[in-house]
Design an enzyme around this catalytic site. Structure first.
Site, short mmCIF file in Angstrom:
data_model
loop_
_atom_site.label_atom_id
_atom_site.label_comp_id
_atom_site.label_asym_id
_atom_site.label_seq_id
_atom_site.Cartn_x
_atom_site.Cartn_y
_atom_site.Cartn_z
N ALA A 63 41.48 55.98 -7.92
CA ALA A 63 40.02 55.97 -7.92
C ALA A 63 39.50 57.06 -8.84
O ALA A 63 40.24 57.95 -9.27
CB ALA A 63 39.50 56.16 -6.50
N GLU A 111 46.49 49.74 -5.04
CA GLU A 111 45.71 48.76 -4.27
C GLU A 111 45.34 47.57 -5.15
O GLU A 111 45.34 46.42 -4.69
CB GLU A 111 44.48 49.43 -3.69
CG GLU A 111 44.82 50.41 -2.56
CD GLU A 111 43.61 51.15 -2.03
OE1 GLU A 111 43.38 51.11 -0.81
OE2 GLU A 111 42.89 51.78 -2.83
N GLU A 131 46.19 59.33 -0.99
CA GLU A 131 44.85 59.68 -0.52
C GLU A 131 44.82 60.77 0.55
O GLU A 131 43.86 61.54 0.62
CB GLU A 131 44.14 58.42 0.01
CG GLU A 131 43.62 57.48 -1.07
CD GLU A 131 44.68 56.54 -1.61
OE1 GLU A 131 44.33 55.66 -2.41
OE2 GLU A 131 45.86 56.67 -1.22
#
Length: 255
Positions: A63, A111, A131
């Site tokens: 991300a 992901e 994460e």
């Protein structure tokens, strides 16, 4: 085309390429580009999608952390919703999809790969969901898709430690489906796409649905669902052509 994501078609195969230096962080630019590429896939109806990267050393590093550090709670949710909706569209798309992984596929990058039907990874690839090291959890499907691929125990190991897996371990536990020499993941993905295009699309879609049901339904219900799927293929799919071609010793003429 968008600045961060491009796509091109080669007959029944649509290739989607990420290109947002330095590491393909999955910020709004890639999220919007992925949606645009899937809009094209909706319009052109390919049989197979290939998702890959233009960048050396990175499939997608995760991300967009810089973006997340500069938003409030509402904007954080909006960012996550945009990423999740793109991956959900990819996972649910009628076309089969292949992630061609070279280099790092971490966090949201993994992901993204897990949202594909199949994963081809080069020998030097590294995969992980780090994460927890940021005080977060995988939030774009990772906590749900990873256990379905590798099982509860390995999934917890990967997510609780945040460690990186090499491609050999990823193959051993079922996180990737094919292991290739470094630099060849895209080429092998294209070969696999050609192989997939030769089979019956309705039958392949039924395989995906039925295998998915195996994760969600008790065995007896899953077996009943399997019966429904094969009966529908016999009555309404391409089974008649496939069976005739077998008897006549010729290649089936699938749509």
């Amino acid at each position: 085309m968008t600045e961060a994501v491009s796509w091109s078609d080669d007959g029944p195969v649509l290739s989607i390429v990420l290109n947002r230096p330095p590491a393909n962080a999955l910020g709004p630019a890639i999220t919007d580009g992925l949606h645009a590429a899937l809009d094209e896939a909706d319009a052109s109806a390919p049989k197979v999608l290939i998702v890959s990267s233009e960048l050396t050393g990175f499939f997608a590093a995760g991300a967009d952390i810089k973006h997340m550090t500069n938003v409030d709670a509402a904007s954080f949710k909006a960012y996550g919703d945009g990423l999740r909706s793109g991956l959900d569209r990819l996972a649910a798309h009628p076309a089969l999809s292949i992630a061609a992984i070279e280099g790092l596929a971490l966090g949201g990058g993994l992901e993204l790969a897990m949202a594909c039907t199949l994963r081809v990874a080069a020998a030097d690839a590294k995969l992980g969901l780090p994460e927890v090291k940021l005080g977060l959890i995988p939030g774009a499907g990772g906590t749900q898709r990873l256990p379905r691929l590798v099982g509860r125990g390995p999934a917890l190991d990967i997510m609780l430690t945040g460690r990186q897996l090499d491609a050999a371990e990823a193959l051993r536990i079922g996180l990737i489906d094919r292991l290739t020499p470094a630099g060849s993941a895209v080429g092998v993905a294209r070969e696999l796409a050609t192989e997939l295009c030769a089979a019956s699309t309705p039958a392949q879609r039924a395989v995906v649905r039925t295998v998915g049901a195996a994760s969600d339904l008790p065995l007896a219900e899953g077996l009943r669902y399997e019966v429904e799927q094969i009966q529908a293929l016999f009555e309404h799919g391409e089974a008649a052509e496939g069976l005739r071609a077998f008897v006549e010793k010729r290649r089936p003429n699938f749509a």
